[in-house]
Write an enzyme that holds these catalytic residues in place. Structure first.
Site, mmCIF file in Angstrom:
data_model
loop_
_atom_site.group_PDB
_atom_site.id
_atom_site.type_symbol
_atom_site.label_atom_id
_atom_site.label_comp_id
_atom_site.label_asym_id
_atom_site.label_seq_id
_atom_site.Cartn_x
_atom_site.Cartn_y
_atom_site.Cartn_z
ATOM 1 N N ARG A 244 -4.130 -5.251 -2.562
ATOM 2 C CA ARG A 244 -3.661 -4.494 -1.030
ATOM 3 C C ARG A 244 -3.485 -5.611 0.291
ATOM 4 O O ARG A 244 -3.111 -6.832 0.193
ATOM 5 C CB ARG A 244 -5.048 -4.502 -0.301
ATOM 6 C CG ARG A 244 -6.278 -3.729 -1.336
ATOM 7 C CD ARG A 244 -5.501 -1.985 -1.425
ATOM 8 N NE ARG A 244 -5.382 -0.880 -0.214
ATOM 9 C CZ ARG A 244 -5.818 -0.196 -0.145
ATOM 10 N NH1 ARG A 244 -7.002 0.033 -0.998
ATOM 11 N NH2 ARG A 244 -5.489 0.542 1.307
ATOM 12 N N GLU B 256 2.291 0.369 5.141
ATOM 13 C CA GLU B 256 3.727 0.881 4.264
ATOM 14 C C GLU B 256 3.731 2.580 4.927
ATOM 15 O O GLU B 256 2.467 3.051 5.184
ATOM 16 C CB GLU B 256 2.734 1.221 3.389
ATOM 17 C CG GLU B 256 2.404 -0.239 2.274
ATOM 18 C CD GLU B 256 1.983 -0.322 1.226
ATOM 19 O OE1 GLU B 256 1.415 0.770 0.369
ATOM 20 O OE2 GLU B 256 2.088 -1.469 0.613
ATOM 21 N N HIS C 206 4.690 -0.599 -2.885
ATOM 22 C CA HIS C 206 3.958 0.007 -4.100
ATOM 23 C C HIS C 206 3.746 1.184 -4.696
ATOM 24 O O HIS C 206 3.210 1.889 -4.803
ATOM 25 C CB HIS C 206 2.800 0.497 -2.681
ATOM 26 C CG HIS C 206 0.955 0.364 -2.259
ATOM 27 N ND1 HIS C 206 0.238 1.014 -1.879
ATOM 28 C CD2 HIS C 206 0.314 0.279 -4.051
ATOM 29 C CE1 HIS C 206 -0.681 0.481 -2.384
ATOM 30 N NE2 HIS C 206 -0.189 0.487 -3.705
HETATM 31 P P1 NAD Z 1 -11.830 -4.152 -9.388
HETATM 32 O O1 NAD Z 1 -13.011 -3.532 -8.581
HETATM 33 O O2 NAD Z 1 -12.496 -3.946 -10.719
HETATM 34 O O3 NAD Z 1 -12.265 -6.205 -9.148
HETATM 35 C C1 NAD Z 1 -12.165 -6.116 -8.079
HETATM 36 C C2 NAD Z 1 -12.797 -8.079 -7.971
HETATM 37 O O4 NAD Z 1 -12.586 -8.850 -7.223
HETATM 38 C C3 NAD Z 1 -14.506 -7.206 -7.947
HETATM 39 O O5 NAD Z 1 -14.186 -8.605 -9.832
HETATM 40 C C4 NAD Z 1 -15.085 -8.262 -7.554
HETATM 41 O O6 NAD Z 1 -16.258 -9.433 -7.659
HETATM 42 C C5 NAD Z 1 -13.802 -9.448 -7.300
HETATM 43 N N1 NAD Z 1 -14.363 -10.122 -4.878
HETATM 44 C C6 NAD Z 1 -14.122 -9.272 -4.057
HETATM 45 N N2 NAD Z 1 -14.807 -9.965 -3.543
HETATM 46 C C7 NAD Z 1 -14.049 -11.014 -3.394
HETATM 47 C C8 NAD Z 1 -13.768 -11.847 -2.782
HETATM 48 N N3 NAD Z 1 -14.281 -12.665 -1.537
HETATM 49 N N4 NAD Z 1 -13.062 -13.476 -3.757
HETATM 50 C C9 NAD Z 1 -13.113 -12.799 -4.911
HETATM 51 N N5 NAD Z 1 -13.328 -12.073 -5.697
HETATM 52 C C10 NAD Z 1 -13.722 -11.425 -4.876
HETATM 53 O O7 NAD Z 1 -10.849 -3.898 -9.042
HETATM 54 P P2 NAD Z 1 -9.833 -3.680 -9.589
HETATM 55 O O8 NAD Z 1 -9.251 -2.040 -10.387
HETATM 56 O O9 NAD Z 1 -8.951 -4.291 -10.801
HETATM 57 O O10 NAD Z 1 -8.845 -3.623 -8.455
HETATM 58 C C11 NAD Z 1 -8.200 -4.645 -7.925
HETATM 59 C C12 NAD Z 1 -7.018 -5.091 -6.164
HETATM 60 O O11 NAD Z 1 -5.805 -4.141 -6.925
HETATM 61 C C13 NAD Z 1 -7.524 -3.362 -5.357
HETATM 62 O O12 NAD Z 1 -7.251 -4.657 -4.025
HETATM 63 C C14 NAD Z 1 -6.663 -2.390 -5.923
HETATM 64 O O13 NAD Z 1 -6.756 -1.417 -4.799
HETATM 65 C C15 NAD Z 1 -5.030 -3.032 -6.250
HETATM 66 N N6 NAD Z 1 -5.045 -1.756 -6.634
HETATM 67 C C16 NAD Z 1 -3.421 -1.704 -6.284
HETATM 68 C C17 NAD Z 1 -2.316 -1.070 -7.100
HETATM 69 C C18 NAD Z 1 -1.249 -1.346 -6.760
HETATM 70 O O14 NAD Z 1 -0.150 0.423 -6.794
HETATM 71 N N7 NAD Z 1 -0.955 -2.291 -6.239
HETATM 72 C C19 NAD Z 1 -3.121 0.463 -7.350
HETATM 73 C C20 NAD Z 1 -4.633 -0.438 -7.945
HETATM 74 C C21 NAD Z 1 -5.565 -0.528 -7.285
#
Ligand code: NAD
Length: 330
Positions: free
Chosen positions: A239, A268, A296
């Site tokens: 994000r 964005e 994005h």
């Molecule tokens: P997820 O919930 O499966 O995994 C997130 C991980 O981050 C979890 O294991 C959690 O324990 C960890 N976490 C939370 N707080 C933390 C901290 N303070 N320090 C370290 N680790 C921490 O999420 P996901 O589905 O793997 O998505 C990950 C990211 O990708 C999210 O930010 C999501 O919004 C983003 N995303 C981006 C796109 C894009 O197009 N760029 C698309 C989908 C998701």
């Protein structure tokens, strides 16, 4: 005869072939294709479920008008465009679709890491402008990727997918995630560290895959970047708010970072005059050839879009049959 149900799709999806097929003949599906919340107010009053994408928000204004709705599904991962706390107070479940783009985002993170660290972007960017020699001389400081550390903040769905890909490249995968269960490191075959500093000290490519929270806002900032070894890279597909892109820009300009790949921004599309974007666009800026920006799009592929629609509507169908909804977020 059972009462007919009504599902409203608020935005983004103008035709309803997938949704009608899944929901069947006993459900009326209305696609509003709205660009603002005001456009949905009349139709949601008697909806049994609402399917929302990213073009509008559901705030108190619309949620307070819902008389029958017991489920809002956000077709996508982030649900910050729904007042999910208010929804819960009204007994409305809010769910998301967390996994439609897991592999695609991981592919983009690895793609950016490879494009930067192999010098592909740098050479292409300079050659096209008639700069640089025809050869590797001006970029000879490229270290071999095998054995270098791919440092992950957040080993969830996408972080794990990125870890497995980085392992395939022969990289040493290390992660910091205080919330995953013990043994995750063993299951994935990656090294777990207990502090962010331990991760930073050894990382060659830093790739955050955590959600945006109070804890993670600007987790990549001037102080944490300074703890990365000189010549490291940052790629952000998580994000926008997770990474302070101006700090990244300054570190690339000073030469502390060798480059960066940025798929997500805090605002964005970026506002006119955005310092980071202006520097990246300026061919005379020192960081111009070392930064990649994407709009994005890390999640995007045709299959993923179809999967997002299908999983969102399957959850509604499940709920209308009387089963528990999946991926409840409130
Ligand atoms: P997820 O919930 O499966 O995994 C997130 C991980 O981050 C979890 O294991 C959690 O324990 C960890 N976490 C939370 N707080 C933390 C901290 N303070 N320090 C370290 N680790 C921490 O999420 P996901 O589905 O793997 O998505 C990950 C990211 O990708 C999210 O930010 C999501 O919004 C983003 N995303 C981006 C796109 C894009 O197009 N760029 C698309 C989908 C998701």
């Amino acid at each position: 005869m059972s009462e007919r149900k009504k599902v409203v799709i608020t935005d983004f999806i103008p035709e309803t072939s997938i949704e009608c097929e899944v929901l069947g003949n006993d459900v009326d599906v209305v696609a509003l294709n709205a660009m603002g919340e005001d456009e949905v107010l009349d139709e949601i009053v008697d909806a049994d479920a609402v399917l929302l994408y990213h073009l509008i928000s559901l705030t108190e204004k619309s949620i307070s008008r819902m008389e029958k709705c017991k489920l809002i599904v956000r077709g996508g991962v982030g649900y910050d465009n729904v007042d999910w706390r208010l929804a819960r107070k009204k007994g409305i479940n809010v769910c998301n679709v967390p996994d439609y783009g897991t592999e695609d985002v991981a592919d983009t993170a690895i793609g950016m890491a490879l494009t930067l660290s192999r010098g592909i972007h740098y050479h292409n960017s300079r050659l096209r402008r008639g700069l640089g020699e025809w050869g590797f001389a001006e970029y000879r400081q490229v270290p071999r990727l095998r054995g270098r550390t791919f440092g992950i903040i957040g080993l969830g769905r996408i972080g794990t997918a990125a870890a497995l890909r980085a392992k395939g490249l022969g990289m040493n995968v290390v992660f910091y995630d205080p919330y995953v269960r013990d043994g995750t490191d063993k299951a994935v075959g990656a090294t777990r560290v207990e502090t962010l500093d331990e991760l930073l000290a050894q990382t060659y490519v830093l790739s955050p895959h955590c959600p945006l929270t109070k804890e993670t806002r600007h987790i990549v900032n001037p102080d944490t970047i300074a703890k990365l070894p000189k010549g490291a890279y940052v790629v952000n597909t998580s994000r926008g708010g997770v990474v302070d892109v101006n700090a990244v820009l300054d570190a690339v300009t000073s030469g502390h970072l060798a480059g960066a790949g940025i798929d997500v921004l805090e605002t964005e599309p970026p506002a006119p005059g955005d310092r980071f974007i202006e520097a990246w666009q300026n061919p005379d800026h020192l960081a111009h050839d070392r930064i990649i920006v994407n709009p994005h799009t890390a999640f995007y592929c045709e299959e993923g879009l179809g999967e997002m629609r299908l999983k969102a509507v399957q959850n509604i169908a499940r709920f209308l049959r009387g089963e528990e909804p999946r991926n409840l977020v409130n």
